[in-house]
Design an enzyme around this catalytic site. Structure first.
Site, mmCIF file in Angstrom:
data_model
loop_
_atom_site.group_PDB
_atom_site.id
_atom_site.type_symbol
_atom_site.label_atom_id
_atom_site.label_comp_id
_atom_site.label_asym_id
_atom_site.label_seq_id
_atom_site.Cartn_x
_atom_site.Cartn_y
_atom_site.Cartn_z
ATOM 1 N N TYR A 7 21.800 6.372 98.195
ATOM 2 C CA TYR A 7 20.724 7.553 99.597
ATOM 3 C C TYR A 7 21.192 8.318 100.069
ATOM 4 C CZ TYR A 7 18.879 8.340 103.446
ATOM 5 O OH TYR A 7 18.574 8.060 105.319
ATOM 6 N N LYS A 11 19.026 11.903 99.195
ATOM 7 C CA LYS A 11 18.896 12.724 100.393
ATOM 8 C C LYS A 11 19.376 14.606 99.678
ATOM 9 C CE LYS A 11 18.323 12.010 103.779
ATOM 10 N NZ LYS A 11 16.806 12.520 104.999
ATOM 11 N N SER A 36 20.742 7.704 114.396
ATOM 12 C CA SER A 36 19.967 6.436 114.606
ATOM 13 C C SER A 36 18.515 6.436 115.746
ATOM 14 C CB SER A 36 20.644 5.433 114.936
ATOM 15 O OG SER A 36 22.077 5.634 114.273
ATOM 16 N N ARG A 48 28.927 2.774 117.142
ATOM 17 C CA ARG A 48 28.485 4.233 115.808
ATOM 18 C C ARG A 48 26.542 4.065 116.470
ATOM 19 N NH1 ARG A 48 28.702 6.062 110.965
ATOM 20 N NH2 ARG A 48 26.563 7.197 110.101
#
Length: 110
Positions: A7, A11, A36, A48
């Site tokens: 991933y 990116k 997030s 997190r």
């Protein structure tokens, strides 16, 4: 760059491709490394998220900043003003005028 997963590699490729298009054809691009974002806007469900949360309000503000910015190319972290955050917002603040208002540590669980 030091991606730590497939991933992350994808990116990084996208950011590098955007940089190439900017240099080669003058295509302006702003790349956001979004932390997030929660459907319920609640960062308290995972430890997190207390560091990586991006509130709905700050997300809207950041997108507005990107649309108004005089930036040909840039990569910016997209999180709220979270206490203990491990990503640096200084370039988003200086170059985009991003001024996040929310902090996950000041949110109470729902």
């Amino acid at each position: 760059m030091r991606p730590d997963s497939d991933y992350g590699v994808s990116k990084a490729f996208g950011e590098i491709l955007a940089r190439y298009y900017c240099a080669r054809w003058g295509m302006e691009s702003i790349c956001l490394r979004i932390g997030s974002v929660r459907d319920d806007d609640d960062p308290t469900t995972d430890p997190r998220f207390l560091r990586t949360w991006l509130s709905h309000r700050d997300l809207v503000h950041l997108v507005e900043c990107c649309l108004r910015a005089n930036v040909s190319y840039g990569v910016y972290y997209a999180i709220s003003n979270n206490k203990g955050a491990f990503w640096d917002l200084s370039n988003a603040r200086a170059e985009l005028g991003y001024d996040p208002q929310d902090d996950a540590s000041r949110r109470s669980p729902r």
